[in-house]
Design a protein around this motif. Sequence first.
Motif, short mmCIF file in Angstrom:
data_model
loop_
_atom_site.label_atom_id
_atom_site.label_comp_id
_atom_site.label_asym_id
_atom_site.label_seq_id
_atom_site.Cartn_x
_atom_site.Cartn_y
_atom_site.Cartn_z
N ARG A 23 1.06 -1.27 -0.38
CA ARG A 23 0.08 -0.18 -0.29
C ARG A 23 1.05 1.32 -0.26
O ARG A 23 0.35 2.07 -0.89
N GLN A 26 2.05 2.24 -3.40
CA GLN A 26 1.14 2.55 -4.26
C GLN A 26 0.83 4.28 -4.17
O GLN A 26 0.56 4.62 -4.91
N TRP A 152 -5.73 -3.63 -3.96
CA TRP A 152 -7.00 -3.17 -3.53
C TRP A 152 -7.47 -2.90 -5.50
O TRP A 152 -6.84 -3.49 -5.91
N LEU A 189 -5.10 6.25 -5.15
CA LEU A 189 -6.31 5.04 -4.97
C LEU A 189 -7.25 4.53 -6.32
O LEU A 189 -7.35 3.50 -6.67
#
Length: 314
Positions: A23, A26, A152, A189
């Motif tokens: 994460r 990202q 995700w 995201l």
Amino acid sequence: MSIYSKILVVANLNSDEQPALARAVQLAKKSVSKSHITFFLSIYDFSYDMTSMLSHDERDAMRKGVISQREEWMRSIAQPFIDDSFEFDVKVVWHNRPYAAIVEEVFGGSHDIVIKGTRKHDILESVIFTPTDWHLLRKCPVPVLLVKNSDWPKNANIVASVHVGSENPTHIDLNDCMVRQLDSLTDRLGATGYLVNAYPVTPANITIELPEFDPATYTDAVRGHHLTAMKALRQKHGYDEEHTIVEQGLPEDIIPEIASKLDVAMVILGTTGRTGLSAVFIGNTAENVIDKINCDVLALKPQGYISPLDPENN
């Protein structure tokens, strides 16, 4: 302004899978400026410090050897994530309180956010929050993102649990902070953001104590107040009505319901930290919400929050 440019990722010592690092990468790759990720681990073995047959120097050498081994392991598992789009380093410290070591590193490294994986129960598909998680949520001075898994979802939804209708400056500032964080995260995201607010149910005993009281009129007035306050907040930040939700009930009931209905990938919660025995969230609301949701959780402190672990206050 780019947020989350200095990211502290807490390594999971018990697994090669590192959802928190995934994460963080990202977020780093979508940063306006070049981000810096520190992959961090706190380790401690009581036996190394209590081996009386060894000298201080020998015990110190053993600790350094263990730290070096862990650093090598962390670089190995991080290798698939690393590229030239962000800066990266590994840090391992010897500390007997993991949450304190993390907070100390936040202060020492001026990090913007802490990202940590949570344990997922394989059978019930529920998230288990560890004592370290709870300590970080209460005492960490920067946002804490607890990550459920590394994948995700496409077209993900993110919910910010705002507290509108209050004139408390702390709540007002925290609402603005949550929406700014929501904007940044949805952009980075590729997600859709929603603002959600729960307003209280009319107390049942009030009609007994005040026979002339009209609960329907009162409820309508409370709902109207919260709808007006939500409209002001969404217009301030450029959100349309379709992406705002105002429901009657307790936040610990409403937020999990909305999270399930929208299949959200992350919930943003505002928290307020105090010291001593009162180091709790606003009415324990955040704790109760977290216990009932199965997704990433981002917990934010109000501006001016002072951590009880701040070295300048100890």
